[in-house]
Design a protein around this motif. Structure first.
Motif, PDB file in Angstrom:
ATOM      1  N   ARG A 146      74.838  57.977 -30.571  1.00 38.86           N
ATOM      2  CA  ARG A 146      75.828  58.959 -30.105  1.00 38.86           C
ATOM      3  C   ARG A 146      75.187  59.941 -29.065  1.00 38.86           C
ATOM      4  O   ARG A 146      75.977  60.371 -28.003  1.00 38.86           O
ATOM      5  CB  ARG A 146      76.436  59.814 -31.434  1.00 38.86           C
ATOM      6  CG  ARG A 146      77.520  60.537 -30.993  1.00 38.86           C
ATOM      7  CD  ARG A 146      78.211  61.116 -32.357  1.00 38.86           C
ATOM      8  NE  ARG A 146      77.156  61.939 -33.200  1.00 38.86           N
ATOM      9  CZ  ARG A 146      76.800  61.291 -34.366  1.00 38.86           C
ATOM     10  NH1 ARG A 146      77.217  60.083 -34.525  1.00 38.86           N
ATOM     11  NH2 ARG A 146      75.820  62.067 -35.069  1.00 38.86           N
ATOM     12  N   THR A 147      74.188  60.608 -29.358  1.00 39.07           N
ATOM     13  CA  THR A 147      73.665  61.644 -28.536  1.00 39.07           C
ATOM     14  C   THR A 147      73.116  61.083 -26.890  1.00 39.07           C
ATOM     15  O   THR A 147      73.415  61.488 -26.189  1.00 39.07           O
ATOM     16  CB  THR A 147      72.100  61.976 -29.206  1.00 39.07           C
ATOM     17  OG1 THR A 147      72.733  62.748 -30.385  1.00 39.07           O
ATOM     18  CG2 THR A 147      71.536  63.326 -28.267  1.00 39.07           C
ATOM     19  N   VAL A 148      72.560  59.964 -27.096  1.00 45.26           N
ATOM     20  CA  VAL A 148      72.141  59.260 -25.763  1.00 45.26           C
ATOM     21  C   VAL A 148      73.400  58.948 -24.910  1.00 45.26           C
ATOM     22  O   VAL A 148      73.386  59.235 -23.819  1.00 45.26           O
ATOM     23  CB  VAL A 148      71.325  57.797 -26.024  1.00 45.26           C
ATOM     24  CG1 VAL A 148      70.976  57.419 -24.636  1.00 45.26           C
ATOM     25  CG2 VAL A 148      69.864  58.582 -26.666  1.00 45.26           C
ATOM     26  N   SER A 352      70.641  46.230 -27.999  1.00 44.14           N
ATOM     27  CA  SER A 352      69.550  46.601 -27.190  1.00 44.14           C
ATOM     28  C   SER A 352      68.385  45.658 -27.495  1.00 44.14           C
ATOM     29  O   SER A 352      67.659  45.535 -26.410  1.00 44.14           O
ATOM     30  CB  SER A 352      69.062  48.168 -27.624  1.00 44.14           C
ATOM     31  OG  SER A 352      68.476  48.255 -28.665  1.00 44.14           O
ATOM     32  N   CYS A 353      68.264  45.108 -28.577  1.00 45.31           N
ATOM     33  CA  CYS A 353      67.215  44.214 -29.005  1.00 45.31           C
ATOM     34  C   CYS A 353      67.274  42.820 -28.193  1.00 45.31           C
ATOM     35  O   CYS A 353      66.411  42.099 -28.280  1.00 45.31           O
ATOM     36  CB  CYS A 353      67.173  43.941 -30.460  1.00 45.31           C
ATOM     37  SG  CYS A 353      66.714  45.320 -31.578  1.00 45.31           S
ATOM     38  N   LYS A 354      68.237  42.398 -27.716  1.00 43.11           N
ATOM     39  CA  LYS A 354      68.655  41.175 -27.181  1.00 43.11           C
ATOM     40  C   LYS A 354      68.046  41.449 -25.481  1.00 43.11           C
ATOM     41  O   LYS A 354      68.005  40.489 -24.789  1.00 43.11           O
ATOM     42  CB  LYS A 354      70.122  41.002 -26.915  1.00 43.11           C
ATOM     43  CG  LYS A 354      70.828  40.655 -28.285  1.00 43.11           C
ATOM     44  CD  LYS A 354      72.434  40.572 -28.166  1.00 43.11           C
ATOM     45  CE  LYS A 354      73.014  40.302 -29.114  1.00 43.11           C
ATOM     46  NZ  LYS A 354      74.560  39.870 -29.115  1.00 43.11           N
ATOM     47  N   MET A 460      68.717  52.017 -22.890  1.00 41.43           N
ATOM     48  CA  MET A 460      70.226  52.583 -22.616  1.00 41.43           C
ATOM     49  C   MET A 460      70.242  53.183 -21.168  1.00 41.43           C
ATOM     50  O   MET A 460      71.169  52.932 -20.597  1.00 41.43           O
ATOM     51  CB  MET A 460      70.463  53.415 -23.683  1.00 41.43           C
ATOM     52  CG  MET A 460      70.672  53.109 -25.120  1.00 41.43           C
ATOM     53  SD  MET A 460      71.177  54.493 -26.415  1.00 41.43           S
ATOM     54  CE  MET A 460      71.507  53.178 -27.997  1.00 41.43           C
ATOM     55  N   VAL A 461      69.085  53.935 -21.021  1.00 45.06           N
ATOM     56  CA  VAL A 461      69.180  54.853 -19.599  1.00 45.06           C
ATOM     57  C   VAL A 461      69.007  53.393 -18.456  1.00 45.06           C
ATOM     58  O   VAL A 461      69.892  53.546 -17.323  1.00 45.06           O
ATOM     59  CB  VAL A 461      68.258  55.937 -19.635  1.00 45.06           C
ATOM     60  CG1 VAL A 461      68.014  56.422 -18.235  1.00 45.06           C
ATOM     61  CG2 VAL A 461      68.366  56.755 -20.482  1.00 45.06           C
ATOM     62  N   ALA A 462      68.129  52.752 -18.759  1.00 40.03           N
ATOM     63  CA  ALA A 462      67.734  51.757 -17.662  1.00 40.03           C
ATOM     64  C   ALA A 462      68.647  51.078 -17.390  1.00 40.03           C
ATOM     65  O   ALA A 462      69.196  50.654 -16.367  1.00 40.03           O
ATOM     66  CB  ALA A 462      66.412  51.310 -17.898  1.00 40.03           C
TER      67      ALA A 462
END
Length: 502
Positions: A146-148, A352-354, A460-462
């Motif tokens: 949620r924060t990111v 994200s693990c994918k 998430m950012v990248a």
């Protein structure tokens, strides 16, 4: 007439010194520093201060991974540098109890007070257990997501869209530092300073983190008497440290809210540390706020600098390796099923693990440019390293994490190449490397607790940036590491963006 009374004698001295220097270099390994009388190897340190990490790597590469450095005879600055994985495993794991942070490190990093980075023994265990309890809390993953994503949506993408529309170049490293600063403040202090906004406001505390990196490294490389004199006179790098300390205090203290009868939130890291401070009688009641400030500062250091530094070097590496960028783009679209939907969406921790290839690219960034470039250790009892080097008690051992990732003996002939594939198994999974070979997150019992948190945030950012934008480096802008504890880009990472056709 005595020789020293002849004025010609003094004209000959420089020639004699120069000839002795040439003789000292004959048959010597090219990168090995000269050990001069009285001053030891200090001249080589000073000469290569601007490229210290690369100089250390050259010497270690040519000298088997471990090298004894001789300082000025009067300054107690002799130290051993190593990047040998066997030595790292010995110091950080096998003989861990013999290598606490020690009083020398506490003096160098006094700005961190009683935070986890400089804590030893029982205090370190308290820090670690309390932090781990929060990172493994049932609500942590959802809170992190949620924060990111909130900061991506309200801060990162609007700012990048603004620069994209303006067509102007900007410092991507500064953007990452603001992003991670806001996020870690939210996690630790439950407060968003909004340093990442279109106005790019100046937040003294946020900039102070970058300002302390070089002065802290200087404390390793110059005699203690000199930096203490600078501190007393309030000049030079010591003045920078004092100003940074004031900025930290002015920012953090107002956001430390003690319980005072408030309803207790079981997922609040400072409340958890407040509770354990009282239960374990860590210090006097009037020392609680200082302890929480030190705790906050260490966590903020970890959350801001390590993640932002890795992201900076990742985007530089993929900019100079465009085929890797294409593979990351294809993986994002395939694994997140964006090709079919033709629309960006946020993804969760499990998804994200994918992103295996992106994970490998992040690991390569961390291997070649580990955010924490070196570590200091000091044995409380004399010891012999696996390399055969003897360490007296309380001697200085410097472990170069930067050098480990760049040694052919450790990573092979392609050690300087950016190859995310080296982190992918034949079955398509993530390849594990032992921490003493890949110490970007430290090694042994002091392995970074926020490792998984960092990978999730960085993906998430990248992914958000790589999916939305084409990134072009500003031609002629130098991108080189700073000679500091944290391996930031010295002049930032200046780029231009254009929208991708997705």
């Amino acid at each position: 007439m005595a020789l020293y009374e002849n004025p010609e004698f003094f004209l000959i001295i420089p020639l004699i010194v120069y000839l002795l220097y040439l003789l000292s270099r004959r048959g010597k390994i090219s990168s090995e520093p000269t050990n001069w009388p009285l001053v030891g190897m200090m001249p080589a340190f000073v000469q290569n201060l601007h490229r210290g990490h690369d100089k250390v790597t050259e010497v270690l590469s040519e000298c088997g991974g471990t090298y004894e450095v001789k300082g000025p005879w009067f300054c107690n600055m002799d130290m051993v540098f190593t990047s040998d994985p066997a030595n790292i495993h010995h110091v950080f794991s096998k003989n861990f109890s013999n290598y606490p942070k020690g009083p020398e490190l506490r003096k160098i990093f006094e700005i961190l007070g009683d935070g986890i980075f400089v804590a030893d023994f029982e205090l370190w265990e308290i820090h670690r257990k309390t932090t781990l309890s929060q990172l493994t809390h049932a609500k942590f993953s959802s809170s992190l997501e949620r924060t990111v994503w909130h900061k991506v949506e309200t801060g990162l993408l609007p700012v990048l869209d603004y620069f994209c529309k303006q067509g102007t170049d900007f410092d991507l490293q500064d953007i990452f530092q603001r992003f991670t600063f806001d996020n870690i403040c939210e996690f630790v202090l439950d407060y968003d300073p909004c340093s990442l906004s279109i106005e790019l406001p100046y937040v003294p505390c946020e900039k102070a983190f970058s300002n302390v990196a070089e002065p802290l490294l200087q404390r390793y490389l110059i005699p203690e008497t000199i930096w203490k004199l600078q501190k007393w006179l309030k000049i030079g790098n010591e003045k920078k440290l004092m100003e940074a300390s004031e900025a930290f205090d002015e920012f953090i203290y107002p956001h430390i809210r003690l319980k005072n009868g408030e309803q207790e939130n079981d997922f609040n890291i400072l409340k958890a540390f407040e509770k354990v401070y009282k239960e374990k009688n860590i210090g006097p009641p009037d020392g609680l706020r200082d302890f929480l400030k030190d705790t906050s500062l260490s966590l903020m250091f970890a959350g801001r600098d390590t993640t932002s530094t890795c992201l900076t070097w990742l985007f530089w590496l993929i900019a100079v390796n465009p085929l890797a960028e294409i593979k990351i783009q294809e993986e994002i679209e395939t694994q997140l099923q964006l090709k079919e939907d033709k629309k960006w969406r946020f993804f969760n921790v499990e998804e994200s693990c994918k992103l295996i290839y992106l994970h490998g690219a992040l690991c390569e960034s961390l291997r070649l440019f580990p955010p924490l470039a070196l570590q200091h250790k000091s044995p409380i009892r004399s010891d012999i390293l696996p390399s055969g080097h003897y360490l007296p008690e309380n001697s200085k051992l410097i472990i170069s994490f930067y050098s480990v990732g760049r040694l052919e003996s450790v990573w092979g002939k392609d050690c300087l190449e950016f190859k995310p594939e080296r982190w992918i198994t034949q079955s398509g999974g993530i390849k594990h490397e032992p921490s003493y070979k890949f110490p970007a997150f430290n090694a042994g019992p002091r392995t970074c607790l926020g490792k998984e948190m960092a990978f999730i945030q960085m993906k998430m950012v990248a992914a958000s940036i790589i999916y939305h934008y084409n990134i072009q480096l500003v031609e002629g802008h130098p991108v080189i590491p700073r000679a500091s504890i944290i391996l930031q880009a010295r002049h930032g990472l200046r780029v231009r963006l254009s929208k991708r056709n997705v």
